[in-house]
Design a protein around this motif. Structure first.
Motif, short mmCIF file in Angstrom:
data_model
loop_
_atom_site.label_atom_id
_atom_site.label_comp_id
_atom_site.label_asym_id
_atom_site.label_seq_id
_atom_site.Cartn_x
_atom_site.Cartn_y
_atom_site.Cartn_z
N GLN A 196 72.42 13.35 -8.53
CA GLN A 196 72.55 14.79 -8.40
C GLN A 196 73.23 15.15 -7.07
N GLU A 197 73.97 16.25 -7.10
CA GLU A 197 74.55 16.79 -5.87
C GLU A 197 73.53 17.73 -5.24
N ASP A 198 72.87 17.25 -4.20
CA ASP A 198 71.80 18.03 -3.60
C ASP A 198 72.26 19.39 -3.07
N GLU A 199 73.51 19.44 -2.61
CA GLU A 199 74.02 20.71 -2.06
C GLU A 199 74.18 21.79 -3.13
N ALA A 200 74.21 21.38 -4.41
CA ALA A 200 74.34 22.34 -5.51
C ALA A 200 72.98 22.72 -6.11
N ALA A 201 71.92 22.15 -5.57
CA ALA A 201 70.60 22.34 -6.15
C ALA A 201 70.03 23.72 -5.83
N THR A 202 69.25 24.26 -6.78
CA THR A 202 68.43 25.45 -6.54
C THR A 202 67.00 25.11 -6.93
N TYR A 203 66.05 25.91 -6.45
CA TYR A 203 64.64 25.58 -6.63
C TYR A 203 63.92 26.68 -7.39
N ALA A 204 63.19 26.31 -8.42
CA ALA A 204 62.43 27.25 -9.25
C ALA A 204 60.95 27.10 -8.91
N ARG A 205 60.53 27.88 -7.93
CA ARG A 205 59.15 27.76 -7.43
C ARG A 205 58.13 28.27 -8.46
N LEU A 206 56.87 27.97 -8.19
CA LEU A 206 55.79 28.51 -9.00
C LEU A 206 55.81 30.04 -8.94
N ILE A 207 55.49 30.67 -10.05
CA ILE A 207 55.48 32.13 -10.12
C ILE A 207 54.16 32.65 -9.56
N GLU A 208 54.26 33.68 -8.72
CA GLU A 208 53.09 34.30 -8.13
C GLU A 208 52.83 35.65 -8.81
N LYS A 209 51.62 36.14 -8.66
CA LYS A 209 51.24 37.40 -9.31
C LYS A 209 52.15 38.54 -8.88
N SER A 210 52.54 38.54 -7.63
CA SER A 210 53.40 39.63 -7.12
C SER A 210 54.78 39.63 -7.77
N ASP A 211 55.21 38.50 -8.31
CA ASP A 211 56.52 38.43 -8.96
C ASP A 211 56.57 39.27 -10.24
N TYR A 212 55.41 39.55 -10.82
CA TYR A 212 55.36 40.30 -12.07
C TYR A 212 55.57 41.81 -11.87
N GLU A 213 55.36 42.30 -10.64
CA GLU A 213 55.42 43.74 -10.38
C GLU A 213 56.85 44.26 -10.49
N LEU A 214 57.03 45.31 -11.28
CA LEU A 214 58.34 45.92 -11.46
C LEU A 214 58.58 46.96 -10.36
N ASP A 215 59.71 46.85 -9.70
CA ASP A 215 60.12 47.80 -8.66
C ASP A 215 61.26 48.64 -9.24
N TRP A 216 60.96 49.90 -9.56
CA TRP A 216 61.92 50.73 -10.28
C TRP A 216 63.14 51.10 -9.44
N THR A 217 63.14 50.80 -8.15
CA THR A 217 64.34 51.05 -7.35
C THR A 217 65.40 49.97 -7.56
N ARG A 218 65.04 48.87 -8.22
CA ARG A 218 66.01 47.82 -8.52
C ARG A 218 66.88 48.26 -9.71
N PRO A 219 68.06 47.64 -9.89
CA PRO A 219 68.92 47.99 -11.02
C PRO A 219 68.26 47.68 -12.37
N ALA A 220 68.69 48.42 -13.39
CA ALA A 220 68.13 48.25 -14.73
C ALA A 220 68.29 46.82 -15.23
N ILE A 221 69.45 46.22 -15.02
CA ILE A 221 69.68 44.86 -15.53
C ILE A 221 68.79 43.86 -14.81
N ALA A 222 68.53 44.07 -13.51
CA ALA A 222 67.65 43.17 -12.77
C ALA A 222 66.21 43.28 -13.27
N LEU A 223 65.78 44.50 -13.57
CA LEU A 223 64.44 44.69 -14.11
C LEU A 223 64.32 44.08 -15.51
#
Length: 330
Positions: free
Chosen positions: A195-222
């Motif tokens: 693998q090319e380490d420089e191209a890697a991204t990390y998918a961390r464990l999901i936390e409870k706060s990640d579920y909260e919707l922030d309506w100031t974000r764009p519609a597509i992001a929500l």
């Protein structure tokens, strides 16, 4: 070939079933996480993988911590396995374990490595709005999904796909990809690609706060957040928790990715949009037979399926009727 299978959730079940049914392989044992207590009665519930293994008459080992469980380590060491096959097991394997099988430890990972290494690749892939994902088989090492890549299969992500949809497709792909991988390694016709380490991204464990919707974000992001963290994205409604399970970002640029019937409903509604300025989180309008439209930081979002705390999942339209929802603050 003699295999030991290590896996736990439903995602790993199709792979286990494929290996059990294939005439070239013998799954001599299954390692899975310990049973968990669930529900009001705190009943011990086996993992989906354990259920399949028991039905197939395959021995099941369930160590609390596999790296420190002497009995399980002895069983693995004495198994004379050609491969250990790992799909969403949920524990890190030590170098001692990785060195035990004759031909190595093979992992099926739900991303196109090196992108989205880690515990929640499907969820974060959708959250970030990727157009494609897939499965990768790899030779395991002691790093977090850093081993040499073997084979890949790709999957196009559609606008309305959620994490469960994508996981179901990838889980089916994983079984056949593992078969091809194991056969290729045994025949020495397949070699790993670093693998090319420089191209890697990390998918961390999901936390409870990640579920909260922030309506100031764009519609597509929500929308991507709702799809990625399905079925747990949440907002507040009249002092209660409201899970948002399905949404549709509104606008012509998305309509070619939507079912024709839905597009027709949205187009007929669009001419009636109240031009009055609204704040993010406000209900702009309610589309008949579809549901409430919410103003976001950029664009509008249709709430197509929701679930109030303590209630069953319902359509946005039924929710709006049942709560007598009107334009204004959600």
């Amino acid at each position: 070939m003699n295999l030991i299978f290590l896996g736990t959730p439903q995602f790993a079940v199709p792979s286990l079933k494929t290996l059990i049914e294939h005439p070239e392989f013998e799954v001599s044992a299954v390692v899975t996480q310990p049973d968990k207590r669930r529900g009001r009665g705190k009943t011990l519930i086996p993992s989906p993988v354990k259920t399949v293994a028991v039905e197939a008459g395959i021995p099941v080992w369930q160590p609390q911590k596999i790296k420190k469980d002497v009995e399980t380590l002895d069983k693995l060491r004495n198994s004379q396995a050609d491969f250990f096959v790992v799909v969403a097991y949920g524990q890190i394997l030590s170098q001692e374990i990785l060195d035990m099988p004759r031909l190595g430890c093979i992992n099926g990972h739900g991303s196109l490595l090196p992108k989205y290494r880690g515990a929640a690749p499907i969820q974060w892939c959708l959250y970030h709005g990727e157009a494609q994902t897939g499965m990768t088989t790899m030779q395991m090492d002691v790093g977090m999904d850093t081993g040499a890549m073997l084979l890949k299969s790709s999957l196009e992500i559609h606008l309305l796909d959620n994490a469960w949809d994508v996981a179901a497709h990838l889980a089916q792909d994983c079984g056949s990809l593992l078969i091809e991988t194991l056969q290729g390694l045994e025949a020495k016709t397949l070699q790993g690609t670093p693998q090319e380490d420089e191209a890697a991204t990390y998918a961390r464990l999901i936390e409870k706060s990640d579920y909260e919707l922030d309506w100031t974000r764009p519609a597509i992001a929500l929308h991507n957040q709702v799809c990625g963290f399905y079925p747990n994205a949440v907002t507040q409604f009249r002092g209660q928790s409201l899970k948002v399970k399905a949404t549709v970002p509104l606008g012509e640029k998305y309509y070619e990715q939507l079912p024709e019937e839905l597009v027709a409903q949205l187009r007929s509604w669009g001419d009636r949009l109240n031009p009055e300025s609204r704040e993010p989180g406000d209900v702009v309008d309610i589309i008949k037979n579809l549901g409430p439209v919410v103003q976001t930081g950029e664009g509008l979002l249709l709430l197509q399926e929701v679930q109030l705390a303590g209630k069953k999942t319902q359509s946005g339209w039924d929710f709006a009727n049942g709560t007598r929802l009107e334009p204004g603050k959600l």
